[in-house]
Design a protein around this motif. Structure first.
Motif, PDB file in Angstrom:
ATOM      1  N   SER A  71      -5.500   3.210   9.377  1.00  0.00           N
ATOM      2  CA  SER A  71      -4.778   4.005   8.342  1.00  0.00           C
ATOM      3  C   SER A  71      -5.283   5.377   7.837  1.00  0.00           C
ATOM      4  O   SER A  71      -5.373   5.708   6.962  1.00  0.00           O
ATOM      5  CB  SER A  71      -4.639   3.137   7.155  1.00  0.00           C
ATOM      6  OG  SER A  71      -3.954   1.872   7.304  1.00  0.00           O
ATOM      7  N   THR A  72      -5.612   6.142   9.078  1.00  0.00           N
ATOM      8  CA  THR A  72      -6.198   7.264   8.978  1.00  0.00           C
ATOM      9  C   THR A  72      -5.382   8.705   8.351  1.00  0.00           C
ATOM     10  O   THR A  72      -6.058   9.654   8.387  1.00  0.00           O
ATOM     11  CB  THR A  72      -6.841   7.889  10.298  1.00  0.00           C
ATOM     12  OG1 THR A  72      -5.945   8.030  11.258  1.00  0.00           O
ATOM     13  CG2 THR A  72      -7.983   6.857  10.621  1.00  0.00           C
ATOM     14  N   GLY A  73      -4.035   8.358   8.305  1.00  0.00           N
ATOM     15  CA  GLY A  73      -3.288   9.285   7.774  1.00  0.00           C
ATOM     16  C   GLY A  73      -3.714  10.031   6.328  1.00  0.00           C
ATOM     17  O   GLY A  73      -3.224  10.897   5.971  1.00  0.00           O
ATOM     18  N   GLY A  74      -4.210   8.988   5.613  1.00  0.00           N
ATOM     19  CA  GLY A  74      -4.298   9.364   4.271  1.00  0.00           C
ATOM     20  C   GLY A  74      -5.798   9.893   3.887  1.00  0.00           C
ATOM     21  O   GLY A  74      -6.439  10.661   4.736  1.00  0.00           O
ATOM     22  N   GLU A  75      -5.680  10.189   2.741  1.00  0.00           N
ATOM     23  CA  GLU A  75      -6.870  11.121   2.136  1.00  0.00           C
ATOM     24  C   GLU A  75      -8.251  10.265   1.924  1.00  0.00           C
ATOM     25  O   GLU A  75      -9.422  11.068   2.305  1.00  0.00           O
ATOM     26  CB  GLU A  75      -6.493  11.529   0.434  1.00  0.00           C
ATOM     27  CG  GLU A  75      -7.131  12.759   0.231  1.00  0.00           C
ATOM     28  CD  GLU A  75      -6.721  12.657  -1.419  1.00  0.00           C
ATOM     29  OE1 GLU A  75      -5.678  12.588  -1.690  1.00  0.00           O
ATOM     30  OE2 GLU A  75      -7.600  13.265  -2.182  1.00  0.00           O
TER      31      GLU A  75
ATOM     32  N   GLU B 243      -3.071   6.194  12.587  1.00  0.00           N
ATOM     33  CA  GLU B 243      -2.589   6.836  11.031  1.00  0.00           C
ATOM     34  C   GLU B 243      -2.069   5.702  10.166  1.00  0.00           C
ATOM     35  O   GLU B 243      -2.011   5.679   9.120  1.00  0.00           O
ATOM     36  CB  GLU B 243      -1.409   7.839  11.307  1.00  0.00           C
ATOM     37  CG  GLU B 243      -2.018   9.092  11.719  1.00  0.00           C
ATOM     38  CD  GLU B 243      -1.735   9.092  13.306  1.00  0.00           C
ATOM     39  OE1 GLU B 243      -1.467   8.258  13.954  1.00  0.00           O
ATOM     40  OE2 GLU B 243      -2.400  10.047  13.968  1.00  0.00           O
ATOM     41  N   ASP B 244      -1.538   4.699  10.958  1.00  0.00           N
ATOM     42  CA  ASP B 244      -1.032   3.465  10.206  1.00  0.00           C
ATOM     43  C   ASP B 244      -1.878   2.221  10.201  1.00  0.00           C
ATOM     44  O   ASP B 244      -2.864   2.467  11.094  1.00  0.00           O
ATOM     45  CB  ASP B 244       0.383   2.923  10.500  1.00  0.00           C
ATOM     46  CG  ASP B 244       0.449   2.920  12.089  1.00  0.00           C
ATOM     47  OD1 ASP B 244      -0.660   3.011  12.857  1.00  0.00           O
ATOM     48  OD2 ASP B 244       1.448   2.571  12.530  1.00  0.00           O
TER      49      ASP B 244
ATOM     50  N   THR C 258       0.862  -1.252   0.030  1.00  0.00           N
ATOM     51  CA  THR C 258      -0.051  -0.052  -0.032  1.00  0.00           C
ATOM     52  C   THR C 258       0.849   1.265  -0.135  1.00  0.00           C
ATOM     53  O   THR C 258       0.460   2.063   0.651  1.00  0.00           O
ATOM     54  CB  THR C 258      -1.052   0.002   1.160  1.00  0.00           C
ATOM     55  OG1 THR C 258      -0.412  -0.058   2.369  1.00  0.00           O
ATOM     56  CG2 THR C 258      -2.017  -1.016   1.037  1.00  0.00           C
ATOM     57  N   LYS C 259       1.869   1.155  -0.747  1.00  0.00           N
ATOM     58  CA  LYS C 259       2.971   2.395  -0.990  1.00  0.00           C
ATOM     59  C   LYS C 259       3.071   2.503  -2.174  1.00  0.00           C
ATOM     60  O   LYS C 259       3.440   1.702  -3.113  1.00  0.00           O
ATOM     61  CB  LYS C 259       4.110   2.300  -0.055  1.00  0.00           C
ATOM     62  CG  LYS C 259       4.042   2.256   1.312  1.00  0.00           C
ATOM     63  CD  LYS C 259       5.320   1.624   1.936  1.00  0.00           C
ATOM     64  CE  LYS C 259       5.075   1.293   3.374  1.00  0.00           C
ATOM     65  NZ  LYS C 259       6.088   0.290   3.956  1.00  0.00           N
TER      66      LYS C 259
ATOM     67  N   GLN D 265     -11.187  11.395   4.684  1.00  0.00           N
ATOM     68  CA  GLN D 265     -11.588  12.572   4.770  1.00  0.00           C
ATOM     69  C   GLN D 265     -13.038  12.633   4.241  1.00  0.00           C
ATOM     70  O   GLN D 265     -13.770  13.249   4.789  1.00  0.00           O
ATOM     71  CB  GLN D 265     -10.598  13.564   4.082  1.00  0.00           C
ATOM     72  CG  GLN D 265      -9.417  13.804   4.820  1.00  0.00           C
ATOM     73  CD  GLN D 265      -8.572  14.817   3.857  1.00  0.00           C
ATOM     74  OE1 GLN D 265      -8.997  15.680   2.985  1.00  0.00           O
ATOM     75  NE2 GLN D 265      -7.256  14.649   3.724  1.00  0.00           N
TER      76      GLN D 265
END
Lengths: 371, 392
Positions: free
Chosen positions: B265-269, B295-296, B96-97, B272
């Motif tokens: 994994s809430t760091g991403g878009e 976040e991860d 997922t990167k 939102q």
């Protein structure tokens, strides 16, 4: 890898001194070649060659009409692999220096993300591309300076100091993206995108211009130049060579007049600078600054330094060796993908291979010392 | 996997000898092979002739994640049952990167010069594949399909590197989730499995598929809003959700009530849009909402956050379990404490959660397979084929 770090100067096989001495004494002779073979990097290079041969054979084409010697050694695949290692290759330059000095930095992935964001933010504000790039590099260096000051002046352990930086830097990226929204590639100037995509002749359709016009040509040039400069400076720059003494025996280094705090701080600044450079190039390649950029890369980079001969207790390692470690790991990963090994097994194989190569190296080093 | 066949080639004798020594018995020596044309991977003779595979495709995923594995299953079963001309030749782990996806996709592109399509099943897959395809100069030759509607995906759709994406509707998950929880708490709605509930009260749906939508060059700009276009189309697509609880409010002020949503994994878009739906529903109902989560991708951290949320006794909890096995005991404990819990985005079907609101990941994979097959021009057979139901 030798494990005796008690008294600098250390085992000369880690820095290339022995071959230089032999050459000075009698030109390139059998003894010089023997010394060259004793170099730590030479062993890693042999392993890389062995791995390349295995995957070359495994990916030989099945019909005479295929134009390449093998999938693995085709020019396109070599280009793709070179592009694939750029981020790690830049990061190992700084990481090797800090590891040789007897510390490590687990914040490089987060600094990479923050530097890329700082650069992109500056460009979104309308600043010219060179200024944006400079801001990215300065952000990385500043993070490295903060790490260095906390470790060298305050006396916090590198693990805690850089872990704190890792969380702060990543957190800042997340805060920005959540508050200001995602970065669109349309927001960035074409000159910035060109850094990541341009070939030797500039941005042209892929396939035109041959090898020199491959996508990301300048990123590769910057990467190789960074590795080369890092290696030459760490081997030859007298001030930077103090890092070996400091990593080998910090107390003895201090007693011999080395300003340990200053040298250690500078090693972290260099690590931050290289992370900043990797972050800027990463943003240029992908046309964005994402929160997940560089996530989890720190342990991989440290492992690659160790594979290349760096000792986690300090005093040993070269940039060239670490670069070969990057090449080795990425050759294995690419080769496993191209030979169709299921993804579930690739982690197992790569992990086992890392342990195997390092063990092999330790055993050879012990035997050599015994002989 | 490339078949393990080697041939004698000028300049490779030494390499072969070394390689064979290292490879062991798994690989045939060139002397063992018959002369003449090299053998193909798929023998053309035999009692049963399989349909000719005309289109090679690869998939990019993260093994071990339940929702992604369901999508992969959707792709594979749709190809196998309805498009026999399509062969999945490779499945890569992109972690997922984007960077990892690029490197892995580049390796696959070189190993399969005739690859016709490449599909990613998580938000980072598509941009990673697209970067590798551009680098290799195979833009337009390899059809790229992505998942979700994050900015890097939209950018690549706009510039034509990615053909389309299968976008989820996270906004609806947050929006409907809060409405359901509020309704359950104040008994405007009931859990159909609750025998003690008044049967005259409307029951919620136990499983709500919020659906997927194809993003392509024609509609890409619609997705560049905080809700990824879902809020704007809500009255048209789901008017029943807008009208739900209309005019029904708890006596007295409910402003103190807090509804908690825990993502992963809430760091991403991605999240939102879900948070936007959560907040919009909260504003409509006059209650507080809070979005949180690691976040991860750390189910353990998510479990700790859920534990801490239970201690604060919120009015209701929405959770996207990162790992159902780890989260199920915590979800059950929240229910035992009288806190209604609904799973969104990902499910924990073995838990006591009241309902699940989210994408059918299997169907999302099927949708992606159909889009890719259509773009490739693959012949569809047996369109009424029944694929196996989604795994719990």
């Amino acid at each position: 890898m030798a494990d005796d770090h008690s008294a600098p100067p250390r085992d000369s096989t880690t820095t290339g001194e022995s071959s230089a001495v032999a050459e000075a004494g009698g030109g390139i002779t059998g003894a010089a070649l023997l010394n060259m073979a004793r170099l730590r990097e030479f062993a890693t290079l042999l392993i890389v060659i062995a791995v390349v041969i295995v995957f070359h054979v495994k990916t030989l084409p099945q019909t005479q009409s295929d134009p390449f010697p093998s999938v693995f050694l085709s020019p396109n695949n070599i280009q793709a692999m070179l592009r694939g290692i750029t981020t790690e290759a830049i990061l190992v330059v700084g990481m090797t220096i800090v590891i040789v000095g007897g510390a490590f930095d687990i914040s490089v992935g987060s600094i990479l993300a923050l530097s890329g964001l700082a650069c992109v933010f500056a460009l979104k504000c309308g600043l010219p591309t060179p200024i944006g790039v400079l801001i990215g590099l300065l952000t990385g260096s500043l993070c490295g300076l903060i790490n260095g000051l906390f470790v060298a002046r305050v006396g916090i352990s590198p693990l805690i100091a850089t872990m704190g930086m890792m969380m702060v830097a990543r957190g800042l990226v997340i805060c920005y993206i959540h508050a200001a929204g995602p970065v669109r590639s349309d927001d960035l100037p074409a000159s910035f995108a060109a850094i990541g995509k341009a070939g030797f002749y500039g941005v042209r359709p892929a396939g035109e211009g041959g090898f020199l016009n491959m996508q990301g040509f300048w990123v590769m040039v910057v990467t190789l130049a960074t590795v080369l400069v890092g290696d030459v400076l760490l081997r030859n720059l007298r001030w930077l060579r103090q890092v070996y003494y400091m990593g080998g025996n910090e107390k003895a280094a201090a007693l011999s007049g080395i300003n340990v705090a200053r040298v250690r701080t500078v090693t972290f600044v260099i690590t931050g600078l290289t992370a900043g450079l990797a972050g800027v190039l990463n943003s240029a390649r992908y046309g964005t600054a994402s929160y997940e950029a560089g996530q989890g890369i720190e342990l991989q980079v440290i492992a690659e330094c160790v594979i290349g001969g760096a000792s986690l207790v300090g005093g040993q390692g070269t940039v060239l060796g670490a670069f070969l470690g990057v090449v080795l790991v990425n050759c294995i990963k690419t080769g496993l993908t191209q030979t169709g090994v299921p993804p579930d097994w690739r982690f197992v194989i790569v992990g086992a291979a890392l342990v195997f190569f390092v063990t092999l190296d330790v055993l050879v080093a012990k035997r050599r010392r015994g002989a | 996997m490339a078949p393990c066949t080697t041939r004698r080639r000028p300049g490779t004798i030494l390499v072969l000898a070394l390689g064979i020594a290292l490879l062991g018995p798994g690989c045939k020596r060139s002397e063992d092979l018959p002369s003449g044309p090299a053998e193909g991977a798929h023998p053309a003779s035999g009692p049963e002739i399989a349909p000719a595979k005309r289109f090679k495709v690869a998939l990019s995923t993260r093994p071990g994640q339940w929702n992604l594995e369901e999508r992969i299953r959707g792709y594979r079963e749709t190809f196998a049952n309805e498009y026999p001309e399509i062969e999945v030749v490779e499945e890569i782990d992109d972690e997922t990167k984007m960077e990892v996806g690029t490197r892995e996709a580049a390796a696959v592109l070189e190993a399969h010069p005739d690859l016709a399509g490449f599909a990613g099943v998580n938000g980072a897959s598509g941009p990673g594949i697209a970067r590798a395809v551009s680098d290799a100069g195979r833009q337009g030759k390899v059809i790229v399909l992505a998942m979700d509607g994050d900015s890097p995906v939209l950018d690549k759709i706009a510039d034509g590197t990615i053909l389309a994406s299968v976008a989820q509707r996270q906004y609806y998950m947050g929006y409907l989730g809060v409405k359901y929880l509020y309704g359950l708490r104040h008994r405007f709605l009931r859990d159909p499995d609750d025998p003690s509930a008044d049967p005259s009260i409307p029951a919620i749906e136990k499983t709500v598929d919020t659906g997927t939508i194809e993003v392509n060059r024609g509609n890409v700009d619609v997705f560049r809003t905080p809700s990824q276009g879902a809020k704007e189309e809500l009255p048209l697509r789901h008017p029943q959700w807008v009208k739900l609880l209309e005019g029904q409010r708890a006596p007295g002020s409910a402003a103190h009530e807090e509804y908690v949503a825990l993502g992963i994994s809430t760091g991403g878009e991605y999240w939102q849009a879900a948070a936007a739906g959560l907040n919009d529903a909260g504003r409509e109902l006059g209650v507080r909402t809070r979005f949180s989560g690691p976040e991860d991708h750390s189910p353990e951290k998510q479990a700790e956050e859920l534990d801490s949320a239970i201690a604060r006794k919120p009015a209701g909890i929405l959770i996207a379990p990162g790992n159902p096995s780890i989260l199920t005991p915590y979800i059950d404990r929240a229910i035992e404490h009288g806190i209604p819990v609904i799973c969104f985005d990902t499910d924990a079907p073995g838990s006591k959660r009241i309902a699940y609101i989210g994408t059918s990941n299997y169907e999302a994979g099927c949708m992606g397979a159909h889009i890719l097959a259509k773009a490739l021009g693959a012949r569809r057979v047996n369109p009424a084929a029944k694929t196996t139901p989604a795994k719990p």
